[in-house]
Design a protein around this motif. Structure first.
Motif, PDB file in Angstrom:
ATOM      1  N   LEU A   1       0.814  -1.239   0.011  1.00  0.00           N
ATOM      2  CA  LEU A   1      -0.050  -0.211   0.197  1.00  0.00           C
ATOM      3  C   LEU A   1       0.923   1.181   0.104  1.00  0.00           C
ATOM      4  N   THR A   2       0.444   2.440  -0.507  1.00  0.00           N
ATOM      5  CA  THR A   2       0.949   3.659  -0.446  1.00  0.00           C
ATOM      6  C   THR A   2       0.573   4.561   0.617  1.00  0.00           C
ATOM      7  N   VAL A   3       1.387   5.030   1.631  1.00  0.00           N
ATOM      8  CA  VAL A   3       0.906   5.980   2.346  1.00  0.00           C
ATOM      9  C   VAL A   3       1.809   7.003   2.282  1.00  0.00           C
ATOM     10  N   CYS A   4       1.428   8.664   2.091  1.00  0.00           N
ATOM     11  CA  CYS A   4       2.176   9.513   1.982  1.00  0.00           C
ATOM     12  C   CYS A   4       3.414   9.362   1.072  1.00  0.00           C
ATOM     13  N   GLN A   5       3.206   8.554  -0.074  1.00  0.00           N
ATOM     14  CA  GLN A   5       4.032   8.194  -1.111  1.00  0.00           C
ATOM     15  C   GLN A   5       5.224   7.318  -0.706  1.00  0.00           C
ATOM     16  N   ILE A   6       5.087   6.487   0.275  1.00  0.00           N
ATOM     17  CA  ILE A   6       5.882   5.703   0.751  1.00  0.00           C
ATOM     18  C   ILE A   6       5.063   4.260   0.661  1.00  0.00           C
ATOM     19  N   ASP A   7       5.927   3.269   0.021  1.00  0.00           N
ATOM     20  CA  ASP A   7       5.393   1.850   0.050  1.00  0.00           C
ATOM     21  C   ASP A   7       5.285   1.425   1.274  1.00  0.00           C
ATOM     22  N   THR A   8       4.375   0.517   1.896  1.00  0.00           N
ATOM     23  CA  THR A   8       4.229   0.299   3.033  1.00  0.00           C
ATOM     24  C   THR A   8       5.490  -0.890   3.078  1.00  0.00           C
ATOM     25  N   ASN A   9       5.678  -1.693   2.446  1.00  0.00           N
ATOM     26  CA  ASN A   9       6.774  -2.782   2.237  1.00  0.00           C
ATOM     27  C   ASN A   9       8.039  -2.079   2.229  1.00  0.00           C
ATOM     28  N   ASP A  10       8.162  -1.049   1.710  1.00  0.00           N
ATOM     29  CA  ASP A  10       9.460  -0.532   1.705  1.00  0.00           C
ATOM     30  C   ASP A  10       9.890   0.267   3.243  1.00  0.00           C
ATOM     31  N   MET A  11       8.991   0.550   3.905  1.00  0.00           N
ATOM     32  CA  MET A  11       9.201   0.844   5.292  1.00  0.00           C
ATOM     33  C   MET A  11      10.085   0.184   5.999  1.00  0.00           C
ATOM     34  N   GLN A  12       9.900  -0.946   5.776  1.00  0.00           N
ATOM     35  CA  GLN A  12      11.013  -2.276   6.505  1.00  0.00           C
ATOM     36  C   GLN A  12      12.369  -1.943   6.321  1.00  0.00           C
ATOM     37  N   LYS A  13      12.749  -1.401   5.085  1.00  0.00           N
ATOM     38  CA  LYS A  13      14.078  -0.970   4.906  1.00  0.00           C
ATOM     39  C   LYS A  13      14.765  -0.188   5.815  1.00  0.00           C
ATOM     40  N   CYS A  14      13.772   0.523   6.600  1.00  0.00           N
ATOM     41  CA  CYS A  14      14.242   1.694   7.468  1.00  0.00           C
ATOM     42  C   CYS A  14      14.108   1.465   8.865  1.00  0.00           C
ATOM     43  N   ARG A  15      13.231   0.320   9.303  1.00  0.00           N
ATOM     44  CA  ARG A  15      12.735  -0.077  10.517  1.00  0.00           C
ATOM     45  C   ARG A  15      14.508  -0.014  11.497  1.00  0.00           C
ATOM     46  N   PRO A  16      15.414  -0.767  11.115  1.00  0.00           N
ATOM     47  CA  PRO A  16      16.492  -1.008  11.854  1.00  0.00           C
ATOM     48  C   PRO A  16      16.983   0.532  12.370  1.00  0.00           C
ATOM     49  N   ALA A  17      17.023   1.277  11.468  1.00  0.00           N
ATOM     50  CA  ALA A  17      17.734   2.699  11.633  1.00  0.00           C
ATOM     51  C   ALA A  17      16.964   3.759  12.459  1.00  0.00           C
ATOM     52  N   VAL A  18      15.668   3.085  13.095  1.00  0.00           N
ATOM     53  CA  VAL A  18      14.599   3.875  13.749  1.00  0.00           C
ATOM     54  C   VAL A  18      14.404   3.303  15.312  1.00  0.00           C
ATOM     55  N   THR A  19      14.832   2.128  15.457  1.00  0.00           N
ATOM     56  CA  THR A  19      14.510   1.381  16.600  1.00  0.00           C
ATOM     57  C   THR A  19      15.748   0.802  17.294  1.00  0.00           C
ATOM     58  N   GLY A  20      15.352   0.495  18.546  1.00  0.00           N
ATOM     59  CA  GLY A  20      16.709   0.301  19.450  1.00  0.00           C
ATOM     60  C   GLY A  20      17.383   1.174  20.086  1.00  0.00           C
ATOM     61  N   ASN A  21      18.320   1.074  20.978  1.00  0.00           N
ATOM     62  CA  ASN A  21      19.047   2.230  21.720  1.00  0.00           C
ATOM     63  C   ASN A  21      20.104   2.750  20.763  1.00  0.00           C
ATOM     64  N   ASN A  22      20.462   1.924  19.959  1.00  0.00           N
ATOM     65  CA  ASN A  22      21.769   2.359  19.097  1.00  0.00           C
ATOM     66  C   ASN A  22      21.490   1.858  17.789  1.00  0.00           C
ATOM     67  N   PRO A  23      20.737   2.388  17.030  1.00  0.00           N
ATOM     68  CA  PRO A  23      20.130   2.128  15.557  1.00  0.00           C
ATOM     69  C   PRO A  23      21.652   2.212  14.796  1.00  0.00           C
ATOM     70  N   PRO A  24      21.760   1.134  13.847  1.00  0.00           N
ATOM     71  CA  PRO A  24      22.713   1.187  12.806  1.00  0.00           C
ATOM     72  C   PRO A  24      22.126   2.314  11.842  1.00  0.00           C
ATOM     73  N   PRO A  25      23.324   2.847  10.893  1.00  0.00           N
ATOM     74  CA  PRO A  25      22.966   3.952   9.710  1.00  0.00           C
ATOM     75  C   PRO A  25      22.018   3.257   8.717  1.00  0.00           C
ATOM     76  N   PRO A  26      21.168   4.032   8.155  1.00  0.00           N
ATOM     77  CA  PRO A  26      20.366   3.621   7.345  1.00  0.00           C
ATOM     78  C   PRO A  26      21.050   3.204   5.955  1.00  0.00           C
ATOM     79  N   VAL A  27      20.273   1.957   5.476  1.00  0.00           N
ATOM     80  CA  VAL A  27      21.016   1.368   4.091  1.00  0.00           C
ATOM     81  C   VAL A  27      20.563   2.245   3.107  1.00  0.00           C
ATOM     82  N   ASN A  28      21.133   2.119   1.975  1.00  0.00           N
ATOM     83  CA  ASN A  28      20.702   2.842   0.835  1.00  0.00           C
ATOM     84  C   ASN A  28      19.513   2.926   0.392  1.00  0.00           C
TER      85      ASN A  28
END
Length: 107
Positions: A31-58
């Motif tokens: 689904l698309t929400v605010c021009q973001i494919d909801t499946n693509d959101m998972q690519k960013c999840r590690p970078a916004v969760t946890g105490n010390n998140p890793p850098p975002p992937v490309n």
């Protein structure tokens, strides 16, 4: 609760339901929400969760740069319900090279 508050709450409820469903069902049609494919959101999840998140992937940054941030940021106060720290989202946007951050997105 005013009429606008109720409407915003209902919009969030719909958004949260859509996002949660997309996260829980991996084979779900995207689904698309605010021009973001909801499946693509998972690519960013590690970078916004946890105490010390890793850098975002490309792939995450490509999605962030294409997103309608003004639309997405309207929902930032609800991100903790999804286990996402809003201040980490602001940092993610900056790490992805987005220099124009809508006022509603700033921490």
């Amino acid at each position: 609760m005013g009429k606008n508050d109720t409407r915003i709450l209902m919009q969030f409820a719909v958004l949260a339901t859509v996002l949660t469903s997309a996260i829980l069902v991996k084979e779900a049609t995207s689904l698309t929400v605010c021009q973001i494919d909801t499946n693509d959101m998972q690519k960013c999840r590690p970078a916004v969760t946890g105490n010390n998140p890793p850098p975002p992937v490309n792939e995450c940054c490509v999605m962030v740069r294409a997103a309608n941030l003004e639309c997405f940021c309207r929902y930032k106060i609800y991100l903790p319900l999804l286990g996402i720290n809003p201040s980490k989202v602001v940092a993610l946007v900056a790490k992805c090279g987005v220099t124009t951050i809508p006022p509603g997105c700033r921490a």
